[in-house]
Design a protein around this motif. Structure first.
Motif, PDB file in Angstrom:
ATOM      1  N   ASN A   1       0.850  -1.196   0.000  1.00 42.10           N
ATOM      2  CA  ASN A   1       0.000   0.000   0.000  1.00 42.10           C
ATOM      3  C   ASN A   1       0.884   1.245   0.000  1.00 42.10           C
TER       4      ASN A   1
ATOM      5  N   THR B   1      -4.751  -4.105   0.607  1.00 42.86           N
ATOM      6  CA  THR B   1      -3.606  -4.089  -0.307  1.00 42.86           C
ATOM      7  C   THR B   1      -3.964  -3.308  -1.562  1.00 42.86           C
TER       8      THR B   1
ATOM      9  N   GLN C   1      -3.785  -0.173  -2.072  1.00 46.22           N
ATOM     10  CA  GLN C   1      -4.500   1.068  -1.775  1.00 46.22           C
ATOM     11  C   GLN C   1      -3.532   2.235  -1.587  1.00 46.22           C
TER      12      GLN C   1
END
Length: 252
Positions: free
Chosen positions: A183, A240, A242
């Motif tokens: 992320n 995940t 993001q």
């Protein structure tokens, strides 16, 4: 004990992230560039609270040093934690340079590219064999790459951060078979040493930035460090690919 690597942790967001990650019971390998004293101050802060940390030098703009850094990390993992792998990587190190497009030199552009995009790309590649399955990566981006954060003078910087946002999604896709989550966080205006200590040199800009922020102030490093620590933790096990803006609602 789990172990995290946090780049650029001699001050600001990286320092805060390293300390907050350590508070949650994780050992920390932190890196510094031109501020070795700051790196040792971060180690001291972690050790004062009962944690374990090791500070290592790293020039993120020179990828030729990454192989040696890999070997040093492997040695530190074995000697300090009796481990062959680590669990979390925070690609945080960076710098900012303000320059209008018409004034930006190739040297400035290339330096930003090496540190902000090429560096995280190839450092992650080099360290990937040491990263444990089920681990987590967080890349520090910027809301300068988003429409709400557009400010004249940051075209090159924001372009690299935008590239890092795309890289984050590709990392999440490619590393997912190993259970590795990836992320990014996009800070807004945050009181750090970035831009040659711009907040210290130009304190008059702070009220204007605070006025454009929904929550009424500029960010502090701990605001971002806490989010990074949360993203690498088990609390974020289902998150995940993001990019999370941490800006207090800038230009909201």
């Amino acid at each position: 004990m789990k172990v995290a690597i946090v780049t650029g942790a001699s001050s600001g967001i990286g320092q805060s992230a390293a300390i907050e990650i350590a508070r949650r019971g994780t050992g920390v390998i932190l890196t510094y560039g031109s501020n070795p004293r700051g790196g040792q101050e971060t180690v001291a802060a972690i050790e004062k609270e009962g944690g374990t940390a090791v500070a290592l030098p790293l020039d993120l703009g020179d990828s030729s040093t990454f192989a040696a850094f890999h070997d040093t990390v492997a040695r530190v993992l074995h000697d300090t934690w009796r481990r062959d792998t680590f669990d979390h990587l925070v690609n945080n190190a960076g710098f900012a340079r303000s320059s209008l497009i018409e004034d930006t030199t190739e040297e400035t552009f290339d330096r930003l590219m090496r540190v902000l995009l090429k560096g995280p790309y190839f450092l992650t590649q080099r360290l990937l064999p040491l990263l444990a399955d089920g681990g987590a990566i967080v890349n520090t981006s910027s809301n300068a790459a988003a429409t709400a954060g557009l400010e004249p003078g940051y075209s090159a910087y924001a372009s690299m951060k935008g590239g890092l946002d795309v890289l984050t999604r590709y990392m999440a896709k490619e590393f997912s078979p190993r259970g590795i989550r990836v992320n990014s966080v996009s800070p807004g205006s945050t009181r750090t040493r970035i831009g040659d200590d711009a907040f210290t040199r130009f304190p008059e800009v702070v009220p204007a930035l605070a006025a454009r922020t929904a929550l009424g102030r500029v960010g502090e490093p701990d605001d971002i460090g806490a989010m990074i620590a949360t993203l690498v933790s088990e609390e974020s096990r289902w998150v995940t690919a993001q990019n999370i803006e941490v800006s207090g609602g800038y230009n909201l």
